[in-house]
Design an enzyme around this catalytic site. Sequence first.
Site, PDB file in Angstrom:
ATOM      1  N   GLU A   1     -11.592  18.016   9.943  1.00  0.00           N
ATOM      2  CA  GLU A   1     -12.796  18.605   9.319  1.00  0.00           C
ATOM      3  C   GLU A   1     -13.489  17.686   8.320  1.00  0.00           C
ATOM      4  OE1 GLU A   1     -11.409  22.341   7.739  1.00  0.00           O
ATOM      5  OE2 GLU A   1     -10.886  23.112   9.711  1.00  0.00           O
TER       6      GLU A   1
ATOM      7  N   ASP B   1      -9.862  30.873  19.306  1.00  0.00           N
ATOM      8  CA  ASP B   1      -9.876  32.328  19.155  1.00  0.00           C
ATOM      9  C   ASP B   1     -11.328  32.779  19.240  1.00  0.00           C
ATOM     10  OD1 ASP B   1     -10.732  31.565  16.544  1.00  0.00           O
ATOM     11  OD2 ASP B   1      -8.865  32.206  15.603  1.00  0.00           O
TER      12      ASP B   1
ATOM     13  N   GLU C   1      -7.686  25.236  18.572  1.00  0.00           N
ATOM     14  CA  GLU C   1      -7.472  26.425  17.720  1.00  0.00           C
ATOM     15  C   GLU C   1      -8.263  27.606  18.267  1.00  0.00           C
ATOM     16  OE1 GLU C   1      -8.172  25.525  13.563  1.00  0.00           O
ATOM     17  OE2 GLU C   1      -7.257  23.548  13.729  1.00  0.00           O
TER      18      GLU C   1
HETATM   19  O1  G3I Z   1       2.501  31.102   2.144  1.00  0.00           O
HETATM   20  C1  G3I Z   1       1.762  31.590   1.010  1.00  0.00           C
HETATM   21  C2  G3I Z   1       2.524  32.648   0.321  1.00  0.00           C
HETATM   22  O2  G3I Z   1       3.704  32.107  -0.220  1.00  0.00           O
HETATM   23  C3  G3I Z   1       1.641  33.233  -0.771  1.00  0.00           C
HETATM   24  O3  G3I Z   1       2.298  34.275  -1.404  1.00  0.00           O
HETATM   25  C4  G3I Z   1       0.338  33.730  -0.174  1.00  0.00           C
HETATM   26  C5  G3I Z   1      -0.616  34.271  -1.238  1.00  0.00           C
HETATM   27  O4  G3I Z   1      -1.935  33.927  -0.961  1.00  0.00           O
HETATM   28  O5  G3I Z   1      -0.300  32.672   0.443  1.00  0.00           O
HETATM   29  C6  G3I Z   1       0.442  32.125   1.503  1.00  0.00           C
HETATM   30  O6  G3I Z   1      -0.260  31.038   1.999  1.00  0.00           O
HETATM   31  C7  G3I Z   1      -1.364  31.337   2.818  1.00  0.00           C
HETATM   32  C8  G3I Z   1      -1.112  30.702   4.172  1.00  0.00           C
HETATM   33  O7  G3I Z   1      -2.254  30.857   4.985  1.00  0.00           O
HETATM   34  C9  G3I Z   1       0.078  31.317   4.895  1.00  0.00           C
HETATM   35  O8  G3I Z   1      -0.172  32.654   5.185  1.00  0.00           O
HETATM   36  C10 G3I Z   1      -2.611  30.761   2.192  1.00  0.00           C
HETATM   37  O9  G3I Z   1      -2.910  31.466   1.015  1.00  0.00           O
HETATM   38  C11 G3I Z   1      -3.770  30.830   3.148  1.00  0.00           C
HETATM   39  O10 G3I Z   1      -4.878  30.123   2.597  1.00  0.00           O
HETATM   40  C12 G3I Z   1      -3.385  30.186   4.457  1.00  0.00           C
HETATM   41  O11 G3I Z   1      -4.486  30.320   5.333  1.00  0.00           O
HETATM   42  C13 G3I Z   1      -4.478  29.400   6.418  1.00  0.00           C
HETATM   43  C14 G3I Z   1      -5.768  28.574   6.401  1.00  0.00           C
HETATM   44  O12 G3I Z   1      -5.796  27.731   7.541  1.00  0.00           O
HETATM   45  C15 G3I Z   1      -5.869  27.697   5.167  1.00  0.00           C
HETATM   46  O13 G3I Z   1      -5.067  26.568   5.278  1.00  0.00           O
HETATM   47  C16 G3I Z   1      -4.385  30.187   7.717  1.00  0.00           C
HETATM   48  O14 G3I Z   1      -3.100  30.826   7.809  1.00  0.00           O
HETATM   49  C17 G3I Z   1      -4.562  29.252   8.916  1.00  0.00           C
HETATM   50  O15 G3I Z   1      -4.673  30.014  10.095  1.00  0.00           O
HETATM   51  C18 G3I Z   1      -5.839  28.448   8.734  1.00  0.00           C
HETATM   52  O16 G3I Z   1      -5.935  27.542   9.804  1.00  0.00           O
HETATM   53  C19 G3I Z   1      -7.101  26.700   9.792  1.00  0.00           C
HETATM   54  C20 G3I Z   1      -6.689  25.352  10.364  1.00  0.00           C
HETATM   55  O17 G3I Z   1      -5.628  24.814   9.608  1.00  0.00           O
HETATM   56  C21 G3I Z   1      -7.873  24.390  10.380  1.00  0.00           C
HETATM   57  N1  G3I Z   1      -9.000  24.960  11.088  1.00  0.00           N
HETATM   58  C22 G3I Z   1      -9.411  26.286  10.636  1.00  0.00           C
HETATM   59  C23 G3I Z   1      -8.253  27.258  10.662  1.00  0.00           C
HETATM   60  C24 G3I Z   1      -8.690  28.647  10.231  1.00  0.00           C
HETATM   61  O18 G3I Z   1      -9.106  28.669   8.892  1.00  0.00           O
END
Ligand code: G3I
Length: 311
Positions: free
Chosen positions: A127, A237, A235
């Site tokens: 990105e 969806d 990715e």
């Molecule tokens: O694991 C922590 C947990 O310990 C904590 O208590 C909780 C509280 O917010 O957060 C948890 O982490 C979260 C993580 O997902 C796991 O669930 C993060 O806050 C959250 O920001 C994170 O979101 C991910 C997002 O990327 C940001 O990195 C999504 O699961 C994931 O599907 C998404 O994937 C991205 C790709 O990497 C790049 N392209 C876009 C795609 C969708 O946004």
Amino acid sequence: STLGASAAERGGRYFGTAVAASRLGDSAYTTLLNREFNQVTPENEMKIDATEPQRGQFTYGNADRIVQHATSRGMRVRGHTLAWHSQQPGWMQSLSGSTLRQAMLNHVTQVATHFRGQVTWWDVVNEAYADGSSGARRDSNLQRTGNDWIEAAFRAADAADPNAQLCYNDYNIDNWNDAKTQAVYRMVQDFRSRGVPIDCVGLQSHFTGGSNYPSNYRTTLSSFAALGVDVHITELDIRNAPADAYRNVVNDCLAVSRCRGITVWGIRDSDSWRSGESPLLFDGGGNKKAAYNAVLTALNNGTTPPGTPTT
Ligand code: G3I
């Protein structure tokens, strides 16, 4: 009779999914994962904040668990992601200039070295381009270290794991006419002409419905492929999972020999980051949706396997 097996029969392609380490203890989840998919991408566990939470201290437990689950079952792994403006740990967010550049390169080197031989493809850089009509790089702390930060990351990854295939990954590079798509295309063209080690482009393909799935998506895939790189749908969806849109995406990949596979961004709707949008192939109860049947039928060259439900 499964997504992975049917994709494998189409020129050795894969059909994969994002996997969360926290769900590997859910047997309903792993039953679907192990039956249907032959490729995995850790959804969050290889990101910078997960693997280097403190500067110079690397933690691989959750990523290793996913890699072990996958490789012990013959599934290939896509590493995601080595260099990204987002999900940076606090220490990295506070760095700039040559200090940040060195920290980023060290991160790439350490993580790619740890997973050497286990990761088939790396999303080396994720990105890095801006949305909209500018065709410019996204402003970020990494970009402010100098415009050559992307090629520096690719060279570091190549040095650490010469056998991995190194990809640039982004969203909104699906429509061939978009400035962002054209800008990434020109970067890949430039890297190929100067010998910067890039092997593949990942199109994330987070679609918001049939309406934003571009009719020229196949042109985009084939245009990148013509530069001598593989293309991956990394990715996928689609909001509300319209069967037609999923079928079109599969057929577009199958039409381009360098489109090596498709990864959906989660297994069940309840596993998706897009809560409330039901964008995946299985419902929250693990049942196959109409989109699943459309995908499987397309992978089978339009032939529906015996016993496949059609609704
Ligand atoms: O694991 C922590 C947990 O310990 C904590 O208590 C909780 C509280 O917010 O957060 C948890 O982490 C979260 C993580 O997902 C796991 O669930 C993060 O806050 C959250 O920001 C994170 O979101 C991910 C997002 O990327 C940001 O990195 C999504 O699961 C994931 O599907 C998404 O994937 C991205 C790709 O990497 C790049 N392209 C876009 C795609 C969708 O946004």
